[in-house]
Design an enzyme around this catalytic site. Sequence first.
Site, PDB file in Angstrom:
ATOM      1  N   LYS A 144      -0.943  -4.243   0.059  1.00  0.00           N
ATOM      2  CA  LYS A 144      -1.619  -2.998  -0.284  1.00  0.00           C
ATOM      3  C   LYS A 144      -1.539  -2.753  -1.788  1.00  0.00           C
ATOM      4  O   LYS A 144      -0.667  -3.296  -2.469  1.00  0.00           O
ATOM      5  CB  LYS A 144      -0.942  -1.819   0.442  1.00  0.00           C
ATOM      6  N   ARG A 218      -0.694  -3.534  15.571  1.00  0.00           N
ATOM      7  CA  ARG A 218      -1.201  -4.003  16.864  1.00  0.00           C
ATOM      8  C   ARG A 218      -0.462  -5.250  17.327  1.00  0.00           C
ATOM      9  O   ARG A 218      -0.369  -5.516  18.511  1.00  0.00           O
ATOM     10  CB  ARG A 218      -2.702  -4.246  16.762  1.00  0.00           C
TER      11      ARG A 218
END
Length: 352
Positions: A144, A218
């Site tokens: 990020k 996930r």
Amino acid sequence: MGMYRFDKYKSNASEGGLGEMTIVEFDESKVDALQKGVSEGCVIGEAVNFCRDMANEPANNMTPSDMVEQALKVAHTHGVELEVLERARMEELGMGALLGVAQGSEEPPKFIIMRYNGDVDDEENNIGLLGKGITFDSGGLDIKNAAGMSTMKGDMAGGASVIAAMQAIARLKPKINVTVIVPATENMPSGTAQRPGDVVRAMNGKTIEIDNTDAEGRLVLADAMSYARSVGLNRLVDVATLTGAMSVALGDQCMGAFGNDDEFTQQVVSAANSVGDRAWPLPMFDEYKSQYSSDIADIKNTGGRGAGSITGALIIGEFNDGAPWVHLDIAGMRGARGQQWRHCEGRDRRAG
């Protein structure tokens, strides 16, 4: 809850707060109900603030091991069962999706399991509460930017939510069997971190191509879901700061709800709305699944830019083995004093 402050690390922290409050009721017949309401409200309020404290802790003081310590306090204080799986046991169980995320960090991963047995005569009367426990999310090798990383200590807010929920459940004693599961790890870049293009195998045997290392929530929930089904949990709710796309879709006023069973989804949504934690159901059409098809594995871990929250939910749903299940994406919801648990996974953040 309204007076909550997190000033633990401030040298000049105030000693403010209510010392005493008197509630007046003129109808004596209502006093017992009032006392019951106050008692239950205190239990829930204390659990909410416990969750806030966990999520507000800096990542150097809320590692996966620290999350275990918080779960241990709940277990010892309120008499619930606690089991913690270490890396070796995760390897034995084949939790390759979770371990793929964890392999970039020097902090050991923890798989936290808490059990409350409120209906010992009916094992089928059960529910599993699963919480994403990424104690810091750098994005991994798909790292990020600085602004996107600044609030990533809160990427374990889902895990904090279900641990705190267990505290309230143990005190309120509903007649149901509840299992809380938190796959806890950091997502860090290093020489041992998983790479885009790697393929991992989840506990249920399904293979996943890593399209983006920043779509890690996930992955850890895939193994949590597989484990939940392996131990006989027949209704599942997972809570996760999953996608930046959720903030784009619904802003910060409600969370997204995604489910495979209309009746169960509506029960969860109604429960959320009734207490002010508003939720809104989003579609789960099978046609979206084509977005995360893989040429070399069963699925990829991202579905591209469009409908990022939906494809993220559907990927988690690949591991529920047909059980009624609801995924709550809480990435956009505001925390105490307007703090927002901002989170973006994978290509969803590039979508806005």
